[in-house]
Motif scaffolding. Structure first.
Motif, PDB file in Angstrom:
ATOM      1  N   VAL A  81      -4.335   1.194  -5.844  1.00 58.92           N
ATOM      2  CA  VAL A  81      -4.309   0.212  -4.767  1.00 58.92           C
ATOM      3  C   VAL A  81      -4.637   0.958  -3.484  1.00 58.92           C
ATOM      4  N   LYS A  82      -5.724   0.506  -2.805  1.00 59.17           N
ATOM      5  CA  LYS A  82      -6.134   1.098  -1.534  1.00 59.17           C
ATOM      6  C   LYS A  82      -5.896   0.055  -0.453  1.00 59.17           C
ATOM      7  N   GLY A  83      -4.699   0.072   0.106  1.00 59.05           N
ATOM      8  CA  GLY A  83      -4.327  -0.893   1.124  1.00 59.05           C
ATOM      9  C   GLY A  83      -2.831  -1.081   1.125  1.00 59.05           C
ATOM     10  N   PRO A  84      -2.321  -1.795   2.116  1.00 56.78           N
ATOM     11  CA  PRO A  84      -0.876  -1.985   2.212  1.00 56.78           C
ATOM     12  C   PRO A  84      -0.358  -2.963   1.159  1.00 56.78           C
ATOM     13  N   ILE A  85       0.885  -2.735   0.731  1.00 52.05           N
ATOM     14  CA  ILE A  85       1.545  -3.600  -0.247  1.00 52.05           C
ATOM     15  C   ILE A  85       2.833  -4.124   0.375  1.00 52.05           C
ATOM     16  N   VAL A  86       3.043  -5.441   0.254  1.00 58.01           N
ATOM     17  CA  VAL A  86       4.302  -6.067   0.639  1.00 58.01           C
ATOM     18  C   VAL A  86       4.736  -6.906  -0.553  1.00 58.01           C
ATOM     19  N   ALA A  87       5.912  -6.584  -1.120  1.00 58.48           N
ATOM     20  CA  ALA A  87       6.421  -7.311  -2.286  1.00 58.48           C
ATOM     21  C   ALA A  87       7.930  -7.140  -2.354  1.00 58.48           C
ATOM     22  N   ASP A  88       8.549  -7.939  -3.230  1.00 61.79           N
ATOM     23  CA  ASP A  88       9.991  -7.794  -3.428  1.00 61.79           C
ATOM     24  C   ASP A  88      10.305  -6.505  -4.179  1.00 61.79           C
ATOM     25  N   VAL A  89       9.579  -6.258  -5.278  1.00 59.86           N
ATOM     26  CA  VAL A  89       9.782  -5.073  -6.111  1.00 59.86           C
ATOM     27  C   VAL A  89       8.422  -4.426  -6.348  1.00 59.86           C
ATOM     28  N   VAL A  90       8.349  -3.101  -6.197  1.00 61.30           N
ATOM     29  CA  VAL A  90       7.111  -2.363  -6.416  1.00 61.30           C
ATOM     30  C   VAL A  90       7.409  -1.203  -7.357  1.00 61.30           C
ATOM     31  N   ARG A  95      -1.742   5.202  -8.465  1.00 61.49           N
ATOM     32  CA  ARG A  95      -1.965   5.717  -7.108  1.00 61.49           C
ATOM     33  C   ARG A  95      -1.990   4.562  -6.112  1.00 61.49           C
ATOM     34  N   VAL A  96      -1.261   4.741  -5.009  1.00 60.22           N
ATOM     35  CA  VAL A  96      -1.275   3.786  -3.908  1.00 60.22           C
ATOM     36  C   VAL A  96      -1.620   4.552  -2.643  1.00 60.22           C
ATOM     37  N   GLU A  97      -2.649   4.065  -1.919  1.00 63.19           N
ATOM     38  CA  GLU A  97      -3.051   4.648  -0.644  1.00 63.19           C
ATOM     39  C   GLU A  97      -2.851   3.575   0.416  1.00 63.19           C
ATOM     40  N   GLY A  98      -1.699   3.573   1.028  1.00 65.13           N
ATOM     41  CA  GLY A  98      -1.379   2.573   2.037  1.00 65.13           C
ATOM     42  C   GLY A  98       0.126   2.441   2.168  1.00 65.13           C
ATOM     43  N   ASN A  99       0.559   1.796   3.209  1.00 65.67           N
ATOM     44  CA  ASN A  99       1.987   1.600   3.449  1.00 65.67           C
ATOM     45  C   ASN A  99       2.543   0.586   2.457  1.00 65.67           C
ATOM     46  N   VAL A 100       3.782   0.807   2.048  1.00 66.15           N
ATOM     47  CA  VAL A 100       4.436  -0.066   1.075  1.00 66.15           C
ATOM     48  C   VAL A 100       5.732  -0.596   1.673  1.00 66.15           C
ATOM     49  N   THR A 101       5.891  -1.927   1.624  1.00 68.83           N
ATOM     50  CA  THR A 101       7.152  -2.564   1.995  1.00 68.83           C
ATOM     51  C   THR A 101       7.681  -3.252   0.754  1.00 68.83           C
ATOM     52  N   ALA A 102       8.746  -2.702   0.190  1.00 64.35           N
ATOM     53  CA  ALA A 102       9.400  -3.279  -0.983  1.00 64.35           C
ATOM     54  C   ALA A 102      10.745  -3.809  -0.515  1.00 64.35           C
ATOM     55  N   LYS A 103      10.860  -5.121  -0.409  1.00 69.29           N
ATOM     56  CA  LYS A 103      12.059  -5.733   0.171  1.00 69.29           C
ATOM     57  C   LYS A 103      13.324  -5.390  -0.612  1.00 69.29           C
ATOM     58  N   ASN A 104      13.226  -5.342  -1.941  1.00 67.11           N
ATOM     59  CA  ASN A 104      14.400  -5.036  -2.765  1.00 67.11           C
ATOM     60  C   ASN A 104      14.385  -3.608  -3.288  1.00 67.11           C
ATOM     61  N   HIS A 105      13.280  -3.208  -3.943  1.00 64.11           N
ATOM     62  CA  HIS A 105      13.311  -1.945  -4.682  1.00 64.11           C
ATOM     63  C   HIS A 105      11.905  -1.365  -4.817  1.00 64.11           C
ATOM     64  N   GLY A 112       3.336   8.765 -10.687  1.00 61.58           N
ATOM     65  CA  GLY A 112       2.969   7.968  -9.524  1.00 61.58           C
ATOM     66  C   GLY A 112       2.684   8.811  -8.299  1.00 61.58           C
ATOM     67  N   ASN A 113       1.741   8.329  -7.484  1.00 58.82           N
ATOM     68  CA  ASN A 113       1.363   9.035  -6.271  1.00 58.82           C
ATOM     69  C   ASN A 113       1.234   7.992  -5.168  1.00 58.82           C
ATOM     70  N   LEU A 114       2.006   8.139  -4.111  1.00 58.74           N
ATOM     71  CA  LEU A 114       1.982   7.189  -3.005  1.00 58.74           C
ATOM     72  C   LEU A 114       1.701   7.950  -1.718  1.00 58.74           C
ATOM     73  N   VAL A 115       0.595   7.574  -1.053  1.00 61.94           N
ATOM     74  CA  VAL A 115       0.226   8.183   0.216  1.00 61.94           C
ATOM     75  C   VAL A 115       0.344   7.092   1.264  1.00 61.94           C
ATOM     76  N   GLY A 116       1.417   7.139   2.039  1.00 58.41           N
ATOM     77  CA  GLY A 116       1.665   6.127   3.057  1.00 58.41           C
ATOM     78  C   GLY A 116       3.146   6.033   3.338  1.00 58.41           C
ATOM     79  N   ASP A 117       3.475   5.257   4.332  1.00 53.86           N
ATOM     80  CA  ASP A 117       4.876   5.088   4.726  1.00 53.86           C
ATOM     81  C   ASP A 117       5.529   4.011   3.873  1.00 53.86           C
ATOM     82  N   VAL A 118       6.822   4.174   3.639  1.00 55.27           N
ATOM     83  CA  VAL A 118       7.578   3.277   2.769  1.00 55.27           C
ATOM     84  C   VAL A 118       8.719   2.650   3.561  1.00 55.27           C
ATOM     85  N   THR A 119       8.890   1.342   3.394  1.00 54.70           N
ATOM     86  CA  THR A 119      10.048   0.621   3.919  1.00 54.70           C
ATOM     87  C   THR A 119      10.641  -0.128   2.743  1.00 54.70           C
ATOM     88  N   THR A 120      11.892   0.179   2.406  1.00 58.94           N
ATOM     89  CA  THR A 120      12.476  -0.425   1.213  1.00 58.94           C
ATOM     90  C   THR A 120      14.000  -0.476   1.307  1.00 58.94           C
TER      91      THR A 120
END
Length: 168
Positions: A81-90, A95-105, A112-120
């Motif tokens: 995934v090349k871009g931001p992700i917003v979801a309840d569970v991720v 590979r994820v290249e982008g910021n991730v907002t996982a509301k629950n978990h 796994g490889n995540l390049v970006g900021d995380v809010t969870t």
């Protein structure tokens, strides 16, 4: 009875009763569980643009763009995934290249490889998972009907009571 336990012609053996073979009972085969994944982005597929919706999406291919889900997104070992992700569970095993907002978990699995900021609200990084970015922990959303359990005899906290201890 004759020599070596054989019967002689004059001795008659008792009739042998044949038992009926057990009747086979046919049981209904177990039902398969309902599939947990609503949508699969297959290995050879590339999606360019925003992906929005409800449910569970499993990414085995490539998504280039923003992902907004009410539900879960699973990035498998072949998924990118090349871009931001917003979801309840991720869950990230690819590979994820982008910021991730996982509301629950958020779960960053072994490969796994995540390049970006995380809010969870909850983060698990398995041994071997790689997180390159900052992490901000938020309070996960609570159900309106559930209240936190607080025992009456809590010994630490706002209702701590000091008892007089007998001198020794």
């Amino acid at each position: 009875m004759g020599l070596f336990g054989t019967q002689t012609k004059n001795e008659k053996s008792a009739p042998v009763m044949m038992e009926e073979p057990p009747q086979e009972t046919f049981q209904e085969p177990p039902r398969l569980p309902k599939p947990r994944v609503g949508t699969v982005i297959a290995k050879e597929i590339t999606i360019s643009g925003a992906l929005r919706g409800d449910g569970i999406v499993q990414v085995e291919g490539v998504i280039e763009g923003q992902v907004e889900m009410t539900g879960s997104i699973i990035v498998t070992t072949t998924g990118i995934v090349k871009g931001p992700i917003v979801a309840d569970v991720v869950r990230v095993a690819g590979r994820v290249e982008g910021n991730v907002t996982a509301k629950n978990h958020l779960r960053l699995e072994k490969h796994g490889n995540l390049v970006g900021d995380v809010t969870t609200g909850s983060l698990v990084v398995e041994d071997g998972g790689c997180l390159n970015g900052r992490c901000e922990m938020i309070k996960p959303p609570e159900d309106e009907n559930s209240a936190p359990d607080q025992p009456d005899d809590l010994q630490f906290g706002s209702n701590y009571k000091v008892d007089d201890e007998p001198a020794i």
